[in-house]
Write an enzyme that holds these catalytic residues in place. Structure first.
Site, short mmCIF file in Angstrom:
data_model
loop_
_atom_site.label_atom_id
_atom_site.label_comp_id
_atom_site.label_asym_id
_atom_site.label_seq_id
_atom_site.Cartn_x
_atom_site.Cartn_y
_atom_site.Cartn_z
CB CYS A 17 -0.93 0.00 1.21
SG CYS A 17 -1.96 1.49 1.26
N GLY A 39 -1.14 -5.82 -12.26
CA GLY A 39 -0.88 -4.46 -12.71
C GLY A 39 -1.24 -4.25 -14.16
C1 LIG Z 1 -9.68 1.64 -5.09
C2 LIG Z 1 -8.48 0.77 -4.85
C3 LIG Z 1 -8.27 0.21 -3.61
C4 LIG Z 1 -7.17 -0.62 -3.37
N1 LIG Z 1 -7.02 -1.21 -2.15
C5 LIG Z 1 -6.02 -2.14 -1.96
C6 LIG Z 1 -5.94 -2.89 -0.75
O1 LIG Z 1 -6.75 -2.74 0.16
N2 LIG Z 1 -4.91 -3.77 -0.64
C7 LIG Z 1 -3.98 -3.97 -1.64
O2 LIG Z 1 -3.08 -4.79 -1.50
N3 LIG Z 1 -4.06 -3.28 -2.80
C8 LIG Z 1 -5.07 -2.40 -2.98
N4 LIG Z 1 -5.19 -1.77 -4.19
C9 LIG Z 1 -4.25 -2.12 -5.28
C10 LIG Z 1 -4.84 -3.26 -6.15
O3 LIG Z 1 -5.00 -4.43 -5.41
C11 LIG Z 1 -3.93 -3.54 -7.35
O4 LIG Z 1 -2.68 -3.94 -6.87
C12 LIG Z 1 -3.72 -2.33 -8.25
O5 LIG Z 1 -4.95 -1.67 -8.50
C13 LIG Z 1 -3.08 -2.73 -9.58
O6 LIG Z 1 -3.88 -3.65 -10.26
P1 LIG Z 1 -4.85 -3.19 -11.49
O7 LIG Z 1 -3.98 -2.50 -12.50
O8 LIG Z 1 -5.44 -4.47 -12.01
O9 LIG Z 1 -5.85 -2.25 -10.92
C14 LIG Z 1 -6.25 -0.90 -4.42
C15 LIG Z 1 -6.47 -0.32 -5.68
C16 LIG Z 1 -7.56 0.49 -5.91
C17 LIG Z 1 -7.77 1.07 -7.28
#
Ligand SMILES: Cc1cc2nc3c(=O)[nH]c(=O)nc-3n(C[C@H](O)[C@H](O)[C@H](O)COP(=O)(O)O)c2cc1C
Length: 311
Positions: free
Chosen positions: A98, A198
């Site tokens: 995070c 990602g």
């Molecule tokens: C609204 C939001 C909330 C997120 N909350 C968390 C979380 O609680 N824990 C975590 O490990 N990653 C969190 N992430 C990161 C996502 O799990 C992920 O790693 C990131 O969005 C990249 O993946 P994507 O490109 O498929 O979105 C969050 C991302 C978004 C957009």
């Protein structure tokens, strides 16, 4: 211990404010083989462990398999928090990614990437529990401090059953592009399953990430938040190599109404959350901008639901 046997490589990413029990149910139905909870602070889990109720911890007995993600920085507190949820979930995941300043300022989330010795201590303790442990990392705090390889090795050494890699640094936030070449390098380095994460935006991206990196599983975040159908589309694509026709607006709206029913079932139907998710679901739809603007005019849950009902 081993990672779970799953029926597809498609995982729903943990997303704070999004992956509540209702959203997880929707994604599971559409083909997510494993869903993560929103991250939960170790402090909160300890404080409320006698009442692991709805808004602190919303995992329900019939939703399996599910991963509970915890965050924090204190070894003892993380251990106690994990202990409190043993038996309620299939995997416990430690958040080491995070980038939120208020989480990092306390030494949790991505800040742990800069303290491999502490990560080793935390994961060693967690891995004494009778539940599979995983962690979700970024590449490093910034490009000058790439610690993902060291952390991945520690995860493997301490007995973690898998590692999820969001291929950005913490300082990137969500900007720039995820660099999947790091997922490949980590896959080559460790012998535990690697979950790539990602910038998956469509079904074909899932196949591309598997082909380019060799990762075992693909974790989808924002694309699922905007369109949970990505799971059924990706499942089809992986099986046939072909895309299904784009989802029509009526189909998308029907799914959103299904989500509303689930929210009500779990007592999570708050106006702010309904609007937030309506904003997400309408992205990519030609008339979405107008609908998003209009949805802001309705201040109460009843008015907003009435507006959505009449669409
Ligand atoms: C609204 C939001 C909330 C997120 N909350 C968390 C979380 O609680 N824990 C975590 O490990 N990653 C969190 N992430 C990161 C996502 O799990 C992920 O790693 C990131 O969005 C990249 O993946 P994507 O490109 O498929 O979105 C969050 C991302 C978004 C957009």
């Amino acid at each position: 211990m081993q990672f779970l046997k799953l029926n597809s490589p498609l995982l729903l990413a943990p997303m704070s404010g999004v992956t509540n029990v209702a959203f997880r149910a929707l994604c599971r139905k559409l083909g997510a083989s494993l869903c993560y909870t929103e991250f939960i602070s170790a402090d909160a889990l300890i404080r409320y462990k006698d009442q692991l109720a709805d808004h602190i911890y919303d995992v329900v007995p019939n939703e399996r398999p599910v991963v509970t993600q915890i965050f924090g920085e204190d070894e003892q507190k993380l251990f106690e928090a994990a202990q409190a949820v043993v038996g309620t979930c299939d995997v416990i995941d430690l958040n080491i990614g995070c980038p939120a300043p208020k989480v990092m300022a306390c030494g949790g989330g991505s800040a742990l990437l800069n303290d491999p010795a502490k990560v080793r201590r935390i994961l060693t303790r967690l891995n004494t529990l009778p539940v599979p442990i995983t962690c979700k990392i970024r590449l490093g705090v910034n490009w000058d401090n790439i610690t993902a390889f060291e952390i991945a090795k520690i995860a493997e050494d301490t007995g973690c059953v898998a590692i999820a890699v969001h291929a950005r640094t913490a300082s990137m936030g969500y900007s720039g592009n995820a660099d999947w070449s790091y997922i490949k390098k980590i896959k080559e380095l460790v012998n535990i399953p690697v979950i790539g994460n990602g910038d998956i935006t469509c079904a074909a991206d899932v196949k591309r990430m598997i082909d380019e990196t060799g990762c075992d599983y693909v974790m989808i975040g924002r694309a699922a938040m905007r369109d949970p159908f990505i799971f059924s589309r990706a499942k089809h694509y992986l099986k046939t190599g072909k895309n299904v026709d784009p989802v029509s607006w009526p189909e998308k709206l029907a799914l959103f109404r299904e989500y509303l029913v689930l929210l009500e079932t779990y007592g999570l139907d708050h106006v702010g959350h309904i609007r937030h998710m309506f904003m997400q679901f309408t992205k990519g739809y030609a008339g979405g901008k107008v609908l998003r603007g209009k949805s802001l005019e309705y201040k109460t849950k009843e008015d907003l639901l009435d507006f959505i009902k009449k669409l």
